[in-house]
Motif scaffolding. Structure first.
Motif, PDB file in Angstrom:
ATOM      1  N   CYS A 176      31.695 -35.638 -23.389  1.00 12.62           N
ATOM      2  CA  CYS A 176      30.603 -34.862 -24.017  1.00 12.62           C
ATOM      3  C   CYS A 176      31.148 -34.037 -25.188  1.00 12.62           C
ATOM      4  O   CYS A 176      30.854 -32.847 -25.314  1.00 12.62           O
ATOM      5  CB  CYS A 176      29.901 -33.959 -23.008  1.00 12.62           C
ATOM      6  SG  CYS A 176      29.035 -34.851 -21.729  1.00 12.62           S
ATOM      7  N   ARG A 228      31.295 -32.443 -28.336  1.00 16.07           N
ATOM      8  CA  ARG A 228      30.313 -31.938 -29.296  1.00 16.07           C
ATOM      9  C   ARG A 228      30.767 -32.083 -30.753  1.00 16.07           C
ATOM     10  O   ARG A 228      29.957 -32.172 -31.661  1.00 16.07           O
ATOM     11  CB  ARG A 228      30.065 -30.478 -28.933  1.00 16.07           C
ATOM     12  CG  ARG A 228      29.282 -29.730 -29.876  1.00 16.07           C
ATOM     13  CD  ARG A 228      29.047 -28.325 -29.360  1.00 16.07           C
ATOM     14  NE  ARG A 228      28.218 -27.729 -30.363  1.00 16.07           N
ATOM     15  CZ  ARG A 228      28.486 -26.615 -30.992  1.00 16.07           C
ATOM     16  NH1 ARG A 228      29.468 -25.909 -30.675  1.00 16.07           N
ATOM     17  NH2 ARG A 228      27.712 -26.177 -31.940  1.00 16.07           N
ATOM     18  N   SER A 254      27.624 -35.675 -27.399  1.00 16.69           N
ATOM     19  CA  SER A 254      27.686 -34.537 -26.473  1.00 16.69           C
ATOM     20  C   SER A 254      26.529 -34.483 -25.486  1.00 16.69           C
ATOM     21  O   SER A 254      26.451 -33.539 -24.701  1.00 16.69           O
ATOM     22  CB  SER A 254      27.701 -33.236 -27.273  1.00 16.69           C
ATOM     23  OG  SER A 254      26.458 -33.062 -27.939  1.00 16.69           O
ATOM     24  N   CYS A 255      25.661 -35.460 -25.480  1.00 15.98           N
ATOM     25  CA  CYS A 255      24.483 -35.418 -24.609  1.00 15.98           C
ATOM     26  C   CYS A 255      24.900 -35.296 -23.145  1.00 15.98           C
ATOM     27  O   CYS A 255      25.796 -35.991 -22.679  1.00 15.98           O
ATOM     28  CB  CYS A 255      23.632 -36.671 -24.797  1.00 15.98           C
ATOM     29  SG  CYS A 255      22.049 -36.578 -23.911  1.00 15.98           S
ATOM     30  N   LYS A 256      24.225 -34.409 -22.440  1.00 18.14           N
ATOM     31  CA  LYS A 256      24.548 -34.145 -21.032  1.00 18.14           C
ATOM     32  C   LYS A 256      23.779 -35.055 -20.076  1.00 18.14           C
ATOM     33  O   LYS A 256      23.919 -34.926 -18.865  1.00 18.14           O
ATOM     34  CB  LYS A 256      24.248 -32.682 -20.686  1.00 18.14           C
ATOM     35  CG  LYS A 256      25.009 -31.678 -21.508  1.00 18.14           C
ATOM     36  CD  LYS A 256      26.468 -31.697 -21.192  1.00 18.14           C
ATOM     37  CE  LYS A 256      27.175 -30.574 -21.955  1.00 18.14           C
ATOM     38  NZ  LYS A 256      28.588 -30.708 -21.977  1.00 18.14           N
ATOM     39  N   SER A 257      22.979 -35.966 -20.609  1.00 16.92           N
ATOM     40  CA  SER A 257      22.253 -36.893 -19.738  1.00 16.92           C
ATOM     41  C   SER A 257      23.233 -37.791 -18.984  1.00 16.92           C
ATOM     42  O   SER A 257      24.395 -37.920 -19.371  1.00 16.92           O
ATOM     43  CB  SER A 257      21.309 -37.766 -20.561  1.00 16.92           C
ATOM     44  OG  SER A 257      20.299 -36.978 -21.130  1.00 16.92           O
ATOM     45  N   CYS A 263      18.869 -34.343 -26.027  1.00 17.40           N
ATOM     46  CA  CYS A 263      19.855 -33.870 -27.023  1.00 17.40           C
ATOM     47  C   CYS A 263      19.313 -33.867 -28.447  1.00 17.40           C
ATOM     48  O   CYS A 263      19.946 -33.308 -29.337  1.00 17.40           O
ATOM     49  CB  CYS A 263      21.134 -34.690 -26.944  1.00 17.40           C
ATOM     50  SG  CYS A 263      20.974 -36.408 -27.488  1.00 17.40           S
TER      51      CYS A 263
END
Length: 190
Positions: free
Chosen positions: A19, A21, A41-44, A72
């Motif tokens: 992730c 960023r 960086s998407c937290k999905s 995101c």
């Protein structure tokens, strides 16, 4: 248009798993099964590796039929300094083999060294120098994994000026020496 960065599929995969960023805007992760694209960086939930494609341009990914992730929001700029950080990261990735000083990097970006370092640290939580060191260690790890080159050859190929600095940074970032890293990879294969 975002500058193209010379990252392999594996390197981009590692960035989305972490992730990271700092790679937001440098490339986009598109998932073939959901037809959604995200920032690195998407937290999905992470997709299966076989279902992933990477794109360097937002227009390109949308033209391929993917839609933006609602979590995101990759189509929305998140920081006024993001372009400076993107340009700096692109420059570092494309020139990591060179002996770069902060002044050289700042001159290339068109800012004072102090201002560049402040913005970069604000956005990435590290300095351009430490970021460059991470790139070099990641490239060295990739070479240890994919080639039979010696540690010394790899040290100089990825831009380190001294072997002691190479070994010290590699150990700090990978928690083992380059030789141990290669040996662990070989043990995983067998």
């Amino acid at each position: 248009m975002v500058p193209n960065v010379n990252l392999s599929f594996e390197e981009m995969w590692e960035k989305i798993i972490a992730c990271d960023r700092t790679y937001d805007g440098l490339f986009f992760t598109a998932v073939k099964t959901t037809k959604i694209y995200c920032r690195p960086s998407c937290k999905s939930r992470k997709p299966k590796k076989r279902n992933v494609e990477f794109y360097h341009d937002i227009n390109e990914v949308e033209k391929a039929g993917f839609r933006a992730c609602k979590r995101c929001q990759p189509e929305v700029e998140q920081s006024p300094h993001i372009e400076i950080v993107r340009n700096t990261i692109t420059f570092l990735i494309n020139n990591y083999k060179q002996n770069l000083l902060l002044k050289d990097i700042a001159d290339q970006i068109g800012l004072s060294p102090f201002y560049l370092e402040r913005i970069f640290k604000q956005e990435t939580a590290e300095t351009p120098r430490t970021y460059l060191e991470k790139i070099r260690v990641d490239k060295a790890a990739h070479l240890l994994k994919c080639t039979d080159k010696t540690n010394l050859e790899i040290c100089y190929e990825v831009g380190f000026q001294s072997t002691s600095n190479f070994y010290k940074l590699f150990r700090r970032l990978k928690n083992c020496s380059p030789s141990q890293y290669r040996k662990e990879l070989q043990n995983e294969i067998h």
